[in-house]
Scaffold this motif. Structure first.
Motif, short mmCIF file in Angstrom:
data_model
loop_
_atom_site.label_atom_id
_atom_site.label_comp_id
_atom_site.label_asym_id
_atom_site.label_seq_id
_atom_site.Cartn_x
_atom_site.Cartn_y
_atom_site.Cartn_z
N HIS A 217 -50.13 -2.16 -11.56
CA HIS A 217 -50.92 -1.68 -12.71
C HIS A 217 -52.25 -1.09 -12.23
O HIS A 217 -52.71 -0.09 -12.78
CB HIS A 217 -51.19 -2.82 -13.69
N HIS A 266 -42.37 -1.09 -10.84
CA HIS A 266 -42.55 -1.94 -9.66
C HIS A 266 -41.58 -1.54 -8.52
O HIS A 266 -40.49 -1.06 -8.77
CB HIS A 266 -42.31 -3.41 -10.02
N GLU A 296 -43.30 -9.76 -8.53
CA GLU A 296 -42.47 -9.33 -9.67
C GLU A 296 -41.69 -8.10 -9.22
O GLU A 296 -41.63 -7.09 -9.92
CB GLU A 296 -43.34 -8.98 -10.87
ZN LIG Z 1 -47.45 -8.10 -13.67
#
Ligand SMILES: [Zn+2]
Ligand SMILES: [Zn+2]
Length: 347
Positions: A217, A266, A296
């Motif tokens: 992010h 991701h 993640e």
């Molecule tokens: Zn996250």
């Protein structure tokens, strides 16, 4: 555990069994674990705790897996203008705070949400209201009382004695930064600071609320953390604006999105746009030794949990990372996003 003792964990799926997930965490050498307590893409909440919960807690304890983080449903928007949606979001957050005590979870990790074009001031007030209400209701509201009775077994149950909430068990709400797409709030350190200030102004104790920085992010939001010097600058900026003790979690994800694209896709550790040098700095920065790291990354239920943890260890040791095949780089994370089953699977 990484070589300097900082804990690292992974978001693991619970769909094949909660105890199985605890054992998997131990198998891959994870210290910590992040999970969904319920379906992350549905509003409907399970009526009672999963049958496997007491066994899960016992297994985590026996294996020394801690801390446990619960990731809140993706549907929640703490900053939005729609009243019905907002009320549902507050209810889910409150429910997750209650659930966290029942799970023995230290962290409740939530995406802040979007002001949907209404502006940052509007969103700040909404987030502060939602968090203050979730904590107030979660601690002494009728819903909390209704949902707390032990449904997990008799007095021989190790977990049941720990189900009584007390201040020491209070989970920490961990607000996650966004990539900034779709009016997502908390894409900058400064806005995260403003959000924490607005929450504190509503009377929520600062110790109860922290921040998670997701590396993918950050990248989507325009922080050039591929460069170690930019990681250092970010850490300084966070410390000045917020204070590093409030940085509780880092999601150590690489990204397949472009820098500043405000998107969030991701990638395996060191195999994306951020790359090895930046992630290595993020996971070895001396000022971040008190943070819990979670992966993640894609393919958690296909063996890439172990592969990515190994890649982190190699990064910390300063070793080059093995190349991944093109099909591995196309793996998605979605199959990992499972909640506990309503019934414990036959084992
Ligand atoms: Zn996250
Ligand atoms: Zn998240």
């Amino acid at each position: 555990m990484l070589s300097d003792g900082r804990p690292i964990g992974a978001h693991l799926p619970l769909g094949t069994g909660m105890v199985r997930a605890a054992e998997r965490a131990a198998e891959i050498g994870a210290d910590a674990i992040q999970v969904f307590s319920d379906n992350p893409t549905a509003w409907r909440r399970r009526a009672s705790p999963p049958a496997e919960l007491p066994a899960f807690r016992r297994r985590l304890k026996a294996l020394g897996i801690a801390p446990l983080a619960i990731h809140v449903s993706y549907l929640v928007n703490l900053a939005g203008p729609d009243e019905e949606f907002f009320e549902r979001s507050v209810a889910i957050l409150r429910d997750e705070l209650v659930t966290a005590r029942r799970y023995g979870a230290r962290f409740v990790n939530v995406h802040i949400g979007s002001h949907r074009g209404r502006g940052s001031e509007f969103g700040l007030a909404r987030v502060a209201e939602s968090v203050a209400r979730a904590f107030a209701d979660g601690r002494d509201g009728p819903d909390a009382q209704d949902s707390l009775p032990d449904q997990t077994g008799g007095p021989t149950d190790a977990a049941s004695s720990e189900d009584t909430p007390g201040p020491a068990d209070d989970p920490i709400l961990v607000l996650e930064n966004s990539a900034g797409g779709g009016f997502g709030m908390g894409a900058s350190v400064e806005e995260l600071a403003a959000i924490l200030d607005a929450i504190a102004a509503r009377g929520v104790e600062p110790e109860r609320v922290g921040i998670c920085l997701d590396a993918a992010h950050l990248w989507g939001a325009g922080y050039r953390i591929s460069e170690p010097a930019e990681v250092d600058a970010l850490v300084d900026r966070f410390d000045r604006a917020i204070g590093l003790p409030r940085l509780r979690m880092i999601h150590l994800n690489d990204s397949r999105s472009e820098l500043g694209s405000h998107t969030d896709r991701h990638q395996h550790v060191g195999a994306g746009q951020i790359g090895s040098a930046g992630l290595r700095r993020l996971v070895t920065h001396p000022a971040l030794a008190g943070v819990t790291y979670f992966l993640e990354t894609p393919g958690m239920d296909e063996g890439y949990d172990a592969i990515n943890l190994d890649r982190v260890r190699r990064l910390v040791r300063g070793e080059p990372l093995p190349d991944l095949e093109p099909h591995e780089l196309e793996l998605r994370g979605s199959r990992s996003r499972s909640a506990p089953a309503d019934e414990a699977p036959a084992r």
